[in-house]
Scaffold this active site. Sequence first.
Site, PDB file in Angstrom:
ATOM      1  N   GLU A 180       0.794  -1.233   0.000  1.00 52.60           N
ATOM      2  CA  GLU A 180       0.000   0.000   0.000  1.00 52.60           C
ATOM      3  C   GLU A 180       0.826   1.282   0.000  1.00 52.60           C
ATOM      4  O   GLU A 180       0.838   2.038   0.984  1.00 52.60           O
ATOM      5  CB  GLU A 180      -0.938   0.006   1.217  1.00 52.60           C
ATOM      6  CG  GLU A 180      -1.922  -1.136   1.220  1.00 52.60           C
ATOM      7  CD  GLU A 180      -3.007  -0.979   2.279  1.00 52.60           C
ATOM      8  OE1 GLU A 180      -2.903  -0.087   3.127  1.00 52.60           O
ATOM      9  OE2 GLU A 180      -3.965  -1.759   2.242  1.00 52.60           O
ATOM     10  N   GLU A 368      -5.479  -8.364   0.941  1.00 57.28           N
ATOM     11  CA  GLU A 368      -5.987  -8.023   2.272  1.00 57.28           C
ATOM     12  C   GLU A 368      -7.469  -7.691   2.172  1.00 57.28           C
ATOM     13  O   GLU A 368      -7.896  -6.962   1.271  1.00 57.28           O
ATOM     14  CB  GLU A 368      -5.290  -6.780   2.874  1.00 57.28           C
ATOM     15  CG  GLU A 368      -3.921  -7.033   3.416  1.00 57.28           C
ATOM     16  CD  GLU A 368      -3.316  -5.804   4.095  1.00 57.28           C
ATOM     17  OE1 GLU A 368      -4.067  -4.911   4.549  1.00 57.28           O
ATOM     18  OE2 GLU A 368      -2.070  -5.742   4.160  1.00 57.28           O
TER      19      GLU A 368
HETATM   20  C1  GAL Z   1      -3.885  -2.036   5.704  1.00 60.97           C
HETATM   21  C2  GAL Z   1      -2.475  -2.368   6.120  1.00 60.97           C
HETATM   22  C3  GAL Z   1      -2.386  -3.373   7.235  1.00 60.97           C
HETATM   23  C4  GAL Z   1      -3.479  -3.240   8.264  1.00 60.97           C
HETATM   24  C5  GAL Z   1      -4.839  -3.036   7.630  1.00 60.97           C
HETATM   25  C6  GAL Z   1      -5.975  -2.758   8.594  1.00 60.97           C
HETATM   26  O1  GAL Z   1      -3.925  -0.741   5.194  1.00 60.97           O
HETATM   27  O2  GAL Z   1      -1.756  -2.882   5.034  1.00 60.97           O
HETATM   28  O3  GAL Z   1      -1.105  -3.296   7.781  1.00 60.97           O
HETATM   29  O4  GAL Z   1      -3.163  -2.367   9.241  1.00 60.97           O
HETATM   30  O5  GAL Z   1      -4.801  -1.977   6.737  1.00 60.97           O
HETATM   31  O6  GAL Z   1      -6.057  -1.423   8.912  1.00 60.97           O
END
Ligand code: GAL
Length: 460
Positions: A180, A368
Amino acid sequence: MTHNSTAKVQDQPVLNRSDFGENFAWGVATAAYQIEGAHDTADKGASIWDVFTDKRGKVKQNHHGKIACDFFNRYPDDLMLMQEMGIPNFRFSLSWSRLMPAGTGKVSQQGIDYYNRLIDHCLELGITPWVTLYHWDLPHELEKIGGWPNRDIVSWFSEYAALCANSFGDRVNHWMVLNEPMVFTGAGYFLGVHAPGRRGFGSFIPAVHHTALCQAEGGRILKSILPNAEVGTTISCSHVEPLRQCEKDIKAAQRVDALLNRLFLEPALGLGYPLDDLKFMRRIEKYMKPNDEALLQFDFDFIGIQNYTREIVKYSFWTPFLQANLVPAKKRNVPYTLMNWEVYPKGIYHLLHKYSQYKNIKKLLITENGAAFADELKDGQVNDQERVVFLQRYLQQVLRAKQEGANVHGYFVWSFLDNFEWAEGYDPRFGLVHVDYETQQRTIKNSGLWYRNFLMNKIK
Ligand code: GAL
């Protein structure tokens, strides 16, 4: 889909793993700073998150990652749990300052040994490692000499990427260059709410350009050392819609979409920065050298999309540069999580179709997706029904997009364990597995049990 069938998805799990096809990659995701702890073990150098969390008031309740989930010491048990849950793929990141304490030059043999043990252990248990090179924990020594806004980072990062490929590439076949980039440049160098806590355009714009160069250069280095590896990178993305169907809101939504969803992707695809929709970013050209447009490009094997919510956008005269505001979920009478993010499963469906339209994307993976809710450990159980429903409903939309032809080939839940949620500290829990931070005891939540059953194909 009728109203009735939507209700059915919420009431009972109707998803079947086999609907996604045999080659669909299922997994869980984590990041080094959020779980490892062991912040000064052996000769590990400090990262910008070690330094940032030492400053009072930067993170809620002054939480920090010094111990976190103690994954550095507990990975054998945690991986065993992962295996018991039937999880075939594990995405984790490498800590740059554990491997190279000063960011360049000297290599820490203990750092290399640790990741060798972790990778070997995964393989022994039949778990495939998916490795992210950079998940936000820049070595502090490199921040001291300019960090991401300094163009020299391209050579620092190249050295690090080559070390990782040469050290672990004989066993790791799946790589992601960055996690990200929009979030770590935006929150870390423009808003100052993440490490290293810098603010303003003067840091942000060059940080964006050098990050985008590293994204492609990292891909080139991994591929040149490991021609058979699958090399991707990940981006944060949210489905964006205007608040009202009026010209001003529609244009504002376009700007937000360009910033959140296209800024780092399009240069990699050879399309350049989306400056037509982001006029205020034109000063990035000041940092471009003659061959940079070509250098920004890399033919990734996959793009990892990371999605949590959607954004509703309203024109705002007063907001500098972007002239747009995000309307918070709380003000819209919609369901939202502990992060105040709207629960909007259809968003992932729209995003999968959106990104499937780019000709140069070979394939998409959801690297994710997940949610934080107010979990409660009671009598040895966490009955996180909201998370179960969240995952089911998002997956239902992933399947719908896939069945309509979207180019999606995998799904990783964020996250395996509850962990250090950056500026929010430990309160928002995203894990399939609950962590008691006093005792480090792990408890599989009901969502974890649901995922296990789903992965083991017990749900018809
Ligand atoms: C994403 C990030 C993760 C985690 C997730 C939940 O932006 O890659 O490290 O924190 O959000 O907030």
